[in-house]
Design an enzyme around this catalytic site. Structure first.
Site, mmCIF file in Angstrom:
data_model
loop_
_atom_site.group_PDB
_atom_site.id
_atom_site.type_symbol
_atom_site.label_atom_id
_atom_site.label_comp_id
_atom_site.label_asym_id
_atom_site.label_seq_id
_atom_site.Cartn_x
_atom_site.Cartn_y
_atom_site.Cartn_z
ATOM 1 N N LYS A 135 1.150 -1.436 -0.055
ATOM 2 C CA LYS A 135 0.211 0.170 0.067
ATOM 3 C C LYS A 135 0.886 1.477 0.151
ATOM 4 O O LYS A 135 1.845 1.389 0.707
ATOM 5 C CB LYS A 135 -0.912 0.264 1.172
ATOM 6 C CG LYS A 135 -1.858 -0.944 1.311
ATOM 7 C CD LYS A 135 -2.857 -1.359 2.631
ATOM 8 C CE LYS A 135 -4.064 -0.215 2.983
ATOM 9 N NZ LYS A 135 -4.484 -0.422 3.145
ATOM 10 N N ARG A 269 -11.401 14.392 7.418
ATOM 11 C CA ARG A 269 -11.931 14.555 6.005
ATOM 12 C C ARG A 269 -13.095 14.240 6.332
ATOM 13 O O ARG A 269 -13.859 13.554 7.220
ATOM 14 C CB ARG A 269 -11.727 14.835 4.677
ATOM 15 C CG ARG A 269 -11.459 13.689 4.689
ATOM 16 C CD ARG A 269 -11.445 13.915 2.553
ATOM 17 N NE ARG A 269 -11.309 12.881 2.371
ATOM 18 C CZ ARG A 269 -11.573 11.666 1.788
ATOM 19 N NH1 ARG A 269 -12.725 11.932 1.825
ATOM 20 N NH2 ARG A 269 -10.681 10.250 1.244
ATOM 21 N N VAL A 272 -17.593 11.140 1.428
ATOM 22 C CA VAL A 272 -18.983 11.370 0.722
ATOM 23 C C VAL A 272 -20.018 10.896 0.977
ATOM 24 O O VAL A 272 -21.892 11.031 1.377
ATOM 25 C CB VAL A 272 -18.460 10.240 -0.564
ATOM 26 C CG1 VAL A 272 -19.355 10.083 -1.488
ATOM 27 C CG2 VAL A 272 -17.213 11.101 -1.127
HETATM 28 P P1 ADP Z 1 -14.377 8.271 0.432
HETATM 29 O O1 ADP Z 1 -15.467 7.173 0.271
HETATM 30 O O2 ADP Z 1 -13.878 7.720 2.192
HETATM 31 O O3 ADP Z 1 -14.847 9.794 1.452
HETATM 32 P P2 ADP Z 1 -13.448 8.347 -1.809
HETATM 33 O O4 ADP Z 1 -12.322 7.358 -1.885
HETATM 34 O O5 ADP Z 1 -14.964 8.399 -2.310
HETATM 35 O O6 ADP Z 1 -13.043 8.482 -0.347
HETATM 36 O O7 ADP Z 1 -12.565 10.129 -1.924
HETATM 37 C C1 ADP Z 1 -13.346 10.946 -2.507
HETATM 38 C C2 ADP Z 1 -13.276 12.123 -2.899
HETATM 39 O O8 ADP Z 1 -12.107 12.672 -3.061
HETATM 40 C C3 ADP Z 1 -13.314 11.132 -4.758
HETATM 41 O O9 ADP Z 1 -14.058 12.145 -5.575
HETATM 42 C C4 ADP Z 1 -11.837 10.575 -5.212
HETATM 43 O O10 ADP Z 1 -11.493 10.820 -5.729
HETATM 44 C C5 ADP Z 1 -10.722 12.100 -3.896
HETATM 45 N N1 ADP Z 1 -9.883 11.353 -3.297
HETATM 46 C C6 ADP Z 1 -10.078 10.631 -2.495
HETATM 47 N N2 ADP Z 1 -8.289 10.720 -1.828
HETATM 48 C C7 ADP Z 1 -7.563 11.392 -2.921
HETATM 49 C C8 ADP Z 1 -6.732 11.434 -2.627
HETATM 50 N N3 ADP Z 1 -5.283 11.272 -1.984
HETATM 51 N N4 ADP Z 1 -6.328 12.811 -3.712
HETATM 52 C C9 ADP Z 1 -7.273 13.090 -4.835
HETATM 53 N N5 ADP Z 1 -8.575 12.533 -4.334
HETATM 54 C C10 ADP Z 1 -8.874 12.197 -3.820
HETATM 55 P P1 ADP Z 2 -7.615 4.001 0.427
HETATM 56 O O1 ADP Z 2 -7.093 5.506 1.127
HETATM 57 O O2 ADP Z 2 -7.765 4.209 -1.107
HETATM 58 O O3 ADP Z 2 -9.422 4.527 0.945
HETATM 59 P P2 ADP Z 2 -7.980 2.113 2.577
HETATM 60 O O4 ADP Z 2 -6.304 1.665 2.752
HETATM 61 O O5 ADP Z 2 -8.604 2.546 3.393
HETATM 62 O O6 ADP Z 2 -7.876 2.877 1.122
HETATM 63 O O7 ADP Z 2 -8.488 0.877 2.330
HETATM 64 C C1 ADP Z 2 -9.396 1.402 0.939
HETATM 65 C C2 ADP Z 2 -9.766 -0.430 0.802
HETATM 66 O O8 ADP Z 2 -9.290 -1.652 0.185
HETATM 67 C C3 ADP Z 2 -10.606 -0.875 2.455
HETATM 68 O O9 ADP Z 2 -11.535 -0.379 2.476
HETATM 69 C C4 ADP Z 2 -10.688 -2.330 1.882
HETATM 70 O O10 ADP Z 2 -11.560 -3.022 1.517
HETATM 71 C C5 ADP Z 2 -9.395 -3.079 1.601
HETATM 72 N N1 ADP Z 2 -8.568 -3.204 2.209
HETATM 73 C C6 ADP Z 2 -7.872 -2.124 2.761
HETATM 74 N N2 ADP Z 2 -6.470 -2.506 3.514
HETATM 75 C C7 ADP Z 2 -6.857 -3.555 3.679
HETATM 76 C C8 ADP Z 2 -6.206 -5.532 4.631
HETATM 77 N N3 ADP Z 2 -5.034 -5.226 5.452
HETATM 78 N N4 ADP Z 2 -6.815 -6.604 4.251
HETATM 79 C C9 ADP Z 2 -7.711 -6.516 3.517
HETATM 80 N N5 ADP Z 2 -8.422 -5.674 2.278
HETATM 81 C C10 ADP Z 2 -8.210 -4.168 2.927
#
Ligand code: ADP
Ligand code: ADP
Ligand code: MG
Length: 428
Positions: A135, A269, A272
């Site tokens: 990751k 933050r 969504v």
């Molecule tokens: P969550 O569901 O946890 O609120 P999302 O993965 O849906 O987060 O992200 C929310 C919005 O922010 C989406 O439009 C996504 O493309 C954007 N986004 C999320 N993480 C980043 C990042 N590190 N840099 C730029 N845009 C991001």
């Molecule tokens: P993002 O910043 O893109 O939201 P996360 O770390 O929250 O990244 O991970 C996004 C998704 O990936 C999680 O909601 C889960 O479904 C999967 N995931 C993340 N880490 C793990 C893990 N260690 N094992 C299994 N699934 C994972």
């Protein structure tokens, strides 16, 4: 709240609803995000010139950017979110992980710090056992992570995750976690003021995901018992307190088959899917965020909070850009829609593909599921292809109806649901 607003926008958004609705709108650059929505100086300058007191970063772009929060602070603008220092310690996944270990919050077994090379990654993977997940520390939106099931996968997984992270976040720091097989994604909403008052507002189950990106979220989770809810809520509060956190925030966990939960990250933050929590708690999270930023104390205690009924959010994404020819949003009791669409609006190829959120509330989960079906039947978006029909059929899947699902749901069932779609199987 009677607060006047100024919106900044790129040339691609000049005809957007947000621009029309704001009290004032200022163009800050061309469509390319790097030259507009990510141009920190242009945003700060606009805020100063228009006499703004505070900046709300929304949930994309700079919302988790410590440098931007710091620039706001330096220019006497209130960043509506936590401080720059908190964002750096919790927004960076790897350092958040270390902090959680220090304060006794369970994290997924993994690397002790950053991992520099594929070889080092292989070494750690041997120790924690395959499969593993490589990751990006700066990752978001499901980007910058790759699975490795054995030694042979490591080089490829490491290099592709790393270059994806570099391209998407300009930061390719990597770390490793054990891959939990088909966990549930359960997250806890936090509210904390600047005086150490921290509460949790129940959980959201966001396990319906595609490529690690959420598609549908619900509160409460269909399969979390009361004790587990309390334990996870209190753990999230402990995590937030350890970081000195204030503002709204979310502590994300994965939960395995046995019910063991592990911290994966904190979103510093608003998210969504925050509306589902608002619907079941009756608390306006954006209003609270603004009150906290203004230095006001929380006027809700943990004892005041309660979760009533059930709410589900379905994300509607555009598969293609295009002009909206006809639009009808569902309404009626228990239906809430958040969208920037209108007839004649052009969905541009530049930004995120999410075009609407359909949120339903019911007195029970089944009532909410039925209301969601009705709302998705009523929704009409002509001009762009969307996932509406897919999501509608998904709500008839037996495992969804039973709440018997985890993050493997999409992978396991999407072919079957797509087949229903193709064969024109309709449920009405
Ligand atoms: P969550 O569901 O946890 O609120 P999302 O993965 O849906 O987060 O992200 C929310 C919005 O922010 C989406 O439009 C996504 O493309 C954007 N986004 C999320 N993480 C980043 C990042 N590190 N840099 C730029 N845009 C991001
Ligand atoms: P993002 O910043 O893109 O939201 P996360 O770390 O929250 O990244 O991970 C996004 C998704 O990936 C999680 O909601 C889960 O479904 C999967 N995931 C993340 N880490 C793990 C893990 N260690 N094992 C299994 N699934 C994972
Ligand atoms: Mg996440």
């Amino acid at each position: 709240m009677d607060v006047e607003t100024v919106i900044v926008y790129s040339t691609a958004d000049k005809d957007s609803l947000a621009v029309m609705a704001a009290d004032k709108a200022v163009c800050i650059g061309p469509a390319k995000a790097a030259e507009s929505y990510l141009n920190q100086d242009a945003i700060i300058e606009t805020a100063i010139l228009t006499g703004c007191e505070a900046v709300h970063p929304g949930y994309g772009f700079l919302s988790e950017n410590a440098a931007f929060a710091r620039k706001c602070e330096e220019n006497n603008l209130i960043f509506i979110g936590p401080s720059a220092d908190i964002i750096s310690s919790m927004g960076d996944k790897q350092s958040a992980r270390q902090l959680m270990i220090e304060c006794g919050v369970p994290v997924v077994p993994g690397s002790d710090g950053l991992v520099a090379t594929a070889e080092e990654a292989a070494h750690i993977a041997e120790k924690i056992g395959y499969p593993v997940l490589i990751k990006a520390s700066a990752g978001g939106g499901g980007k910058g992570m790759r699975k490795a099931f054995s030694r042979e996968d490591i080089e490829n997984a490491f290099e592709t995750a790393k270059s994806e992270a570099k391209a998407a976040f300009g930061n390719d720091d990597m770390y490793i976690e054990k891959l939990i097989i088909n966990p549930r994604h359960i997250e806890i909403q936090i509210l904390a003021d600047k005086y150490g008052n921290t509460i949790y507002l129940g959980e959201r189950d966001c396990s319906i995901q595609r490529n690690n990106q959420k598609l549908l979220e619900e509160a409460p989770s269909a399969r979390l018992c009361k004790d587990q809810r309390t334990v996870m809520g209190e753990t999230a509060v402990r995590a937030a307190k350890a970081a000195g956190y204030y503002s709204a925030g979310t502590v994300e966990f994965v939960v395995n088959e046995q019910g063991d939960y592990y911290f994966i990250e904190m979103n510093t933050r608003i998210q969504v899917e925050h509306p589902v929590t608002e619907q079941v708690t009756g608390i306006d999270l954006i209003r609270e965020q603004i009150r906290i930023a203004a230095g006001m104390k929380l006027n809700i205690t943990q004892e005041d909070t309660c979760v009533n009924g059930h709410a589900i959010e379905c994300r509607i994404n555009a598969a293609t850009p295009g002009v909206i020819k006809f639009l009808h949003f569902p309404d009626g009791y228990g239906v809430r829609v958040e969208s920037h669409l209108f007839e004649g609006y052009e969905v541009s190829p530049f930004y995120d593909s999410m075009i609407a959120k359909i949120i339903v509330t019911g007195s029970s989960r089944l009532e909410a599921v039925r209301r969601l079906r009705r709302a998705l039947e009523e929704l009409i978006i002509e001009g762009v292809k969307t996932n509406r029909e897919f999501m509608h059929l998904l709500t008839y899947h037996k495992d969804f109806i039973r709440g018997n699902y985890n993050t493997g749901f999409w992978e396991k069932n999407h072919t079957e649901i797509e087949k229903w779609l193709k064969e024109g199987i309709t449920v009405k």
